[in-house]
Design a protein around this motif. Structure first.
Motif, short mmCIF file in Angstrom:
data_model
loop_
_atom_site.label_atom_id
_atom_site.label_comp_id
_atom_site.label_asym_id
_atom_site.label_seq_id
_atom_site.Cartn_x
_atom_site.Cartn_y
_atom_site.Cartn_z
N VAL A 10 0.84 -1.20 0.00
CA VAL A 10 0.00 0.00 0.00
C VAL A 10 0.87 1.25 0.00
CG1 VAL A 10 -1.81 1.27 1.23
CG2 VAL A 10 -1.81 -1.24 1.25
N LYS A 11 0.60 2.16 -0.91
CA LYS A 11 1.30 3.43 -0.99
C LYS A 11 0.29 4.56 -1.14
CE LYS A 11 5.47 1.61 -1.12
NZ LYS A 11 6.37 1.75 0.05
N ARG A 12 0.72 5.76 -0.75
CA ARG A 12 -0.12 6.93 -1.02
C ARG A 12 0.00 7.29 -2.49
NH1 ARG A 12 0.66 12.63 0.31
NH2 ARG A 12 2.66 12.07 1.22
N ARG A 13 1.25 7.40 -2.95
CA ARG A 13 1.52 7.61 -4.36
C ARG A 13 2.40 6.45 -4.84
NH1 ARG A 13 1.83 12.96 -2.35
NH2 ARG A 13 0.28 14.34 -3.28
N GLY A 14 1.93 5.74 -5.81
CA GLY A 14 2.64 4.54 -6.26
C GLY A 14 3.64 4.83 -7.35
N GLY A 15 4.91 4.56 -7.08
CA GLY A 15 5.97 4.75 -8.06
C GLY A 15 6.69 3.44 -8.34
N ILE A 16 7.71 3.53 -9.20
CA ILE A 16 8.47 2.34 -9.58
C ILE A 16 9.13 1.68 -8.37
CG2 ILE A 16 10.54 1.59 -10.84
CD1 ILE A 16 9.78 3.48 -13.07
N ASP A 17 9.60 2.50 -7.42
CA ASP A 17 10.26 1.92 -6.25
C ASP A 17 9.31 1.03 -5.45
OD1 ASP A 17 8.79 4.19 -5.65
OD2 ASP A 17 10.08 4.83 -4.00
N GLY A 18 8.03 1.40 -5.39
CA GLY A 18 7.05 0.57 -4.69
C GLY A 18 6.82 -0.75 -5.39
N ILE A 26 -0.65 -7.38 -5.42
CA ILE A 26 -1.50 -6.23 -5.75
C ILE A 26 -0.79 -4.98 -5.26
CG2 ILE A 26 -3.67 -5.03 -5.31
CD1 ILE A 26 -5.06 -7.70 -5.08
N PHE A 27 -0.61 -4.02 -6.14
CA PHE A 27 0.01 -2.74 -5.81
C PHE A 27 -1.12 -1.72 -5.66
CE2 PHE A 27 2.73 1.02 -7.20
CZ PHE A 27 3.40 1.09 -5.99
N ALA A 28 -1.37 -1.27 -4.43
CA ALA A 28 -2.51 -0.41 -4.13
C ALA A 28 -2.05 0.98 -3.72
CB ALA A 28 -3.35 -1.03 -3.01
N ALA A 29 -2.67 2.00 -4.29
CA ALA A 29 -2.30 3.38 -3.97
C ALA A 29 -3.43 4.33 -4.36
CB ALA A 29 -1.02 3.76 -4.70
N GLN A 30 -3.36 5.56 -3.84
CA GLN A 30 -4.34 6.57 -4.24
C GLN A 30 -4.13 6.97 -5.69
OE1 GLN A 30 -3.62 9.14 -0.52
NE2 GLN A 30 -5.72 9.66 -1.10
N GLU A 31 -2.88 6.99 -6.11
CA GLU A 31 -2.55 7.26 -7.50
C GLU A 31 -1.30 6.48 -7.87
OE1 GLU A 31 -0.44 11.31 -7.97
OE2 GLU A 31 -1.94 11.66 -6.42
N ILE A 32 -1.24 6.00 -9.10
CA ILE A 32 -0.12 5.17 -9.54
C ILE A 32 0.46 5.77 -10.82
CG2 ILE A 32 0.58 2.88 -10.34
CD1 ILE A 32 -1.67 1.69 -8.67
N CYS A 86 -2.79 -3.67 -10.29
CA CYS A 86 -2.82 -2.33 -9.71
C CYS A 86 -4.22 -2.02 -9.21
CB CYS A 86 -2.38 -1.29 -10.73
SG CYS A 86 -0.63 -1.39 -11.17
N LEU A 87 -4.29 -1.40 -8.03
CA LEU A 87 -5.57 -1.07 -7.42
C LEU A 87 -5.53 0.37 -6.93
CD1 LEU A 87 -8.35 -1.91 -6.19
CD2 LEU A 87 -7.08 -2.60 -4.12
N ILE A 88 -6.47 1.20 -7.41
CA ILE A 88 -6.58 2.59 -6.97
C ILE A 88 -7.49 2.65 -5.74
CG2 ILE A 88 -7.37 4.90 -7.58
CD1 ILE A 88 -4.83 4.09 -9.00
N LEU A 89 -7.01 3.29 -4.69
CA LEU A 89 -7.75 3.40 -3.44
C LEU A 89 -8.36 4.80 -3.32
CD1 LEU A 89 -5.18 1.70 -1.02
CD2 LEU A 89 -7.19 0.65 -2.09
N ASP A 90 -9.64 4.85 -2.98
CA ASP A 90 -10.34 6.12 -2.75
C ASP A 90 -10.34 6.37 -1.24
OD1 ASP A 90 -12.16 8.20 -2.37
OD2 ASP A 90 -13.41 7.58 -4.06
N TYR A 91 -9.41 7.18 -0.80
CA TYR A 91 -9.22 7.40 0.64
C TYR A 91 -10.46 7.97 1.30
CZ TYR A 91 -6.79 8.97 4.92
OH TYR A 91 -6.40 9.18 6.21
N GLN A 92 -11.08 8.95 0.65
CA GLN A 92 -12.26 9.57 1.24
C GLN A 92 -13.40 8.57 1.38
OE1 GLN A 92 -12.08 12.51 2.56
NE2 GLN A 92 -10.01 12.83 1.77
N ALA A 93 -13.61 7.76 0.35
CA ALA A 93 -14.67 6.75 0.42
C ALA A 93 -14.37 5.71 1.49
CB ALA A 93 -14.84 6.09 -0.94
#
Length: 230
Positions: free
Chosen positions: A159-167, A190-196, A211-218
């Motif tokens: 899980v990352k806030r912003r997903g980059g190559i290092d993740g 599964i690589f999950a982040a708010q944005e990838i 890849c999985l985009i997470l909606d933090y507010q939801a």
């Protein structure tokens, strides 16, 4: 870890062939079995590398290798390809045991994303998904979540806030280590982040990582569909 500063050239042969002409570079041999080639530029990204596990053999140069003192033949144990490093001279050679790394300390949002995803596994991933544990240990640090899919197969989630190559690289290392255990032989990621980032998504898909985009507010219950304009 072993760090070698050397005058060298590097050749990779595999799905794509690549050549780095003679220059002074940093050769990094890590305890997890990976080998990385760095220059004094390009930020953190290596010029070339071999993912773990792999074997490094020092062989004698042949007659065509004029001026070469030794040749490193880097052979992966679980994939095809070969990295060949021709050493013309060594400037420095340092070896140091770094011990077990405690892992990356996540910021507040990232830690909360992990916690919320752990609580909402069936809601976000779907019916039949179950959580085994958070912070599942590996020799190089804990993977954020270990879950089982509806077929009972293990899945590691980073899980990352912003997903980059290092993740993606981090999750790849976890999968390679966990996959050595019989019970996790079929593990996937599964690589999950708010944005990838686009490059990170491409790398993940190339390695079979979803890849999985997470909606933090939801996930926090703060996104009301009735308040949306569209």
């Amino acid at each position: 870890m072993r760090l070698v500063i050397a005058d060298c050239s590097v050749d990779y042969s595999g799905r794509l062939d690549a050549h780095l002409p003679r220059a002074t570079r940093v050769l990094m041999l890590k305890a997890d079995g990976s080998v990385l080639v760095h220059s004094d530029g390009g930020s953190y990204k290596p010029l070339n590398w071999m993912s773990p596990p792999c074997r490094v053999e020092v062989i004698e140069p042949d007659e065509s290798d004029a001026g070469v003192q030794e040749v490193w033949q880097v052979i992966p144990l679980k994939s095809d390809g070969e990295l060949r490093v021709r050493i013309y001279g060594i400037v420095a050679d340092i070896e140091q045991d770094l011990g077990v790394d405690p892992g990356l300390t996540k910021d507040g949002v990232e830690a909360h994303l992990q916690e919320l995803l752990a609580q909402q596994v069936p809601t976000i991933l779907g019916t039949g998904w179950t959580l085994l544990r958070r912070e599942h240990p590996t020799p190089i640090g804990p993977v954020d979540l270990l879950v089982y899919d509806p077929e009972g197969k293990p899945v590691a989630i980073e899980v990352k806030r912003r997903g980059g190559i290092d993740g993606v690289e981090q999750l790849t290392r976890y999968l390679e280590l966990l996959g050595r255990e019989e019970r996790y032989r079929e593990i996937r990621g599964i690589f999950a982040a708010q944005e990838i980032a686009k490059q990170a998504r491409t790398l993940a898909e190339d390695r079979g990582i979803e890849c999985l985009i997470l909606d933090y507010q939801a996930m926090r219950g703060m996104d009301n569909a009735e308040d949306r304009l569209f």
